[in-house]
Design a protein around this motif. Sequence first.
Motif, PDB file in Angstrom:
ATOM      1  N   LEU A   6       5.668  -2.823  -5.934  1.00 22.34           N
ATOM      2  CA  LEU A   6       5.091  -1.484  -6.017  1.00 22.34           C
ATOM      3  C   LEU A   6       3.579  -1.603  -5.993  1.00 22.34           C
ATOM      4  N   ASP A   7       2.948  -0.682  -5.291  1.00 17.68           N
ATOM      5  CA  ASP A   7       1.507  -0.749  -5.095  1.00 17.68           C
ATOM      6  C   ASP A   7       0.981   0.670  -4.931  1.00 17.68           C
ATOM      7  N   ILE A   8      -0.336   0.794  -4.884  1.00 17.49           N
ATOM      8  CA  ILE A   8      -0.968   2.087  -4.630  1.00 17.49           C
ATOM      9  C   ILE A   8      -2.024   1.912  -3.553  1.00 17.49           C
ATOM     10  N   ASP A   9      -2.498   3.031  -3.057  1.00 15.67           N
ATOM     11  CA  ASP A   9      -3.630   3.069  -2.141  1.00 15.67           C
ATOM     12  C   ASP A   9      -4.824   3.498  -2.979  1.00 15.67           C
ATOM     13  N   GLU A  10      -5.914   2.747  -2.943  1.00 15.70           N
ATOM     14  CA  GLU A  10      -7.075   3.065  -3.781  1.00 15.70           C
ATOM     15  C   GLU A  10      -7.908   4.231  -3.270  1.00 15.70           C
ATOM     16  N   ASN A  11      -7.619   4.727  -2.081  1.00 16.51           N
ATOM     17  CA  ASN A  11      -8.338   5.874  -1.558  1.00 16.51           C
ATOM     18  C   ASN A  11      -8.132   7.056  -2.506  1.00 16.51           C
ATOM     19  N   GLU A  12      -9.214   7.692  -2.914  1.00 12.17           N
ATOM     20  CA  GLU A  12      -9.128   8.792  -3.882  1.00 12.17           C
ATOM     21  C   GLU A  12      -8.327   9.980  -3.356  1.00 12.17           C
ATOM     22  N   ASP A  13      -8.241  10.151  -2.041  1.00 10.67           N
ATOM     23  CA  ASP A  13      -7.481  11.260  -1.461  1.00 10.67           C
ATOM     24  C   ASP A  13      -5.982  10.988  -1.430  1.00 10.67           C
ATOM     25  N   ASP A  14      -5.590   9.733  -1.653  1.00  7.13           N
ATOM     26  CA  ASP A  14      -4.175   9.363  -1.645  1.00  7.13           C
ATOM     27  C   ASP A  14      -3.570   9.669  -3.012  1.00  7.13           C
ATOM     28  N   HIS A  71      22.454   2.663  -6.116  1.00  3.76           N
ATOM     29  CA  HIS A  71      21.687   1.661  -5.377  1.00  3.76           C
ATOM     30  C   HIS A  71      20.953   0.779  -6.392  1.00  3.76           C
ATOM     31  N   GLU A  72      21.451  -0.443  -6.579  1.00  2.64           N
ATOM     32  CA  GLU A  72      20.862  -1.367  -7.541  1.00  2.64           C
ATOM     33  C   GLU A  72      19.805  -2.215  -6.854  1.00  2.64           C
ATOM     34  N   TYR A  73      18.676  -2.350  -7.506  1.00  2.00           N
ATOM     35  CA  TYR A  73      17.591  -3.147  -6.965  1.00  2.00           C
ATOM     36  C   TYR A  73      16.613  -3.472  -8.093  1.00  2.00           C
ATOM     37  N   GLU A  74      15.621  -4.267  -7.798  1.00  2.00           N
ATOM     38  CA  GLU A  74      14.569  -4.581  -8.757  1.00  2.00           C
ATOM     39  C   GLU A  74      13.222  -4.242  -8.146  1.00  2.00           C
ATOM     40  N   VAL A  75      12.291  -3.865  -9.012  1.00  2.00           N
ATOM     41  CA  VAL A  75      10.922  -3.631  -8.581  1.00  2.00           C
ATOM     42  C   VAL A  75      10.003  -4.497  -9.436  1.00  2.00           C
ATOM     43  N   VAL A  76       8.843  -4.758  -8.903  1.00  2.00           N
ATOM     44  CA  VAL A  76       7.873  -5.576  -9.620  1.00  2.00           C
ATOM     45  C   VAL A  76       6.474  -5.063  -9.310  1.00  2.00           C
ATOM     46  N   PHE A  77       5.601  -5.103 -10.316  1.00  2.00           N
ATOM     47  CA  PHE A  77       4.194  -4.793 -10.120  1.00  2.00           C
ATOM     48  C   PHE A  77       3.438  -6.121 -10.055  1.00  2.00           C
ATOM     49  N   PRO A  78       3.016  -6.543  -8.870  1.00  2.00           N
ATOM     50  CA  PRO A  78       2.219  -7.769  -8.783  1.00  2.00           C
ATOM     51  C   PRO A  78       0.863  -7.581  -9.484  1.00  2.00           C
ATOM     52  N   THR A  79       0.256  -8.668  -9.853  1.00  2.00           N
ATOM     53  CA  THR A  79      -1.052  -8.657 -10.503  1.00  2.00           C
ATOM     54  C   THR A  79      -2.059  -7.842  -9.694  1.00  2.00           C
ATOM     55  N   THR A  80      -2.055  -8.032  -8.389  1.00  2.00           N
ATOM     56  CA  THR A  80      -3.026  -7.324  -7.543  1.00  2.00           C
ATOM     57  C   THR A  80      -2.793  -5.812  -7.576  1.00  2.00           C
ATOM     58  N   SER A  81      -1.534  -5.392  -7.667  1.00  2.00           N
ATOM     59  CA  SER A  81      -1.227  -3.956  -7.737  1.00  2.00           C
ATOM     60  C   SER A  81      -1.708  -3.364  -9.056  1.00  2.00           C
ATOM     61  N   ILE A  82      -1.463  -4.066 -10.159  1.00  2.00           N
ATOM     62  CA  ILE A  82      -1.894  -3.568 -11.471  1.00  2.00           C
ATOM     63  C   ILE A  82      -3.413  -3.443 -11.505  1.00  2.00           C
ATOM     64  N   GLU A  83      -4.092  -4.413 -10.945  1.00  2.00           N
ATOM     65  CA  GLU A  83      -5.561  -4.352 -10.903  1.00  2.00           C
ATOM     66  C   GLU A  83      -6.026  -3.108 -10.145  1.00  2.00           C
TER      67      GLU A  83
END
Length: 193
Positions: A6-14, A71-83
């Motif tokens: 899981l990740d985000i887009d750092e653009n403020e409009d996103d 629907h079974e699955y796993e998600v993870v927040f990588p270090t770079t995503s949390i930052e």
Amino acid sequence: MELYTLDIDENEDDQTSVFAVGLVERPAIERNWMAFAGTKEKFSIVDDEKMILAGPLMVANQPIYRNDNGHEYEVVFPTTSIEKIVRKYARSGKSLSFNINHNDSKPVKGAFLMQHFIIDSTIGLNTPKGFDELADGSWFGFVKVDDRTFWDNHIKTGDLKGFSVEGYFNDFKVNKEEKEYEELKNTILSCLN
């Protein structure tokens, strides 16, 4: 089992970002956004008189089991995503809202994020005493609660046990071979250190 980062887009409009924290008794997931909690994300009462809670808001690289309508699955927040998540949150100047069990109609009035940081042992930002060791890159916070009645009825009783972030995230399926390569690489690097 499928794994998604899981990740985000750092653009403020996103729209991707963290916008709230649930004080929860068990894990939850909602449509269009994800909310997380787990046994490793329990908070502790730091100061009963001052009504301060502390605990991890996000644990870096920790697989989180999800079951979305079978629907079974796993998600993870990588270090770079949390930052990126923490950086976008800090840059926004907005406050996180707090609620009970991800229910917007049950806001926790007078709760706010008093202090927070990303665990980084290389610069001395370690897991606070009394908590299981957290991976570098994990997001840790201290939450002040001003409502004594809420504190006595939900926190002191042990009804609510953990923090659970809420936000909009981009998800990316991890290729199994790519995951195995990363695990092997990390094992080799840990042997070299």
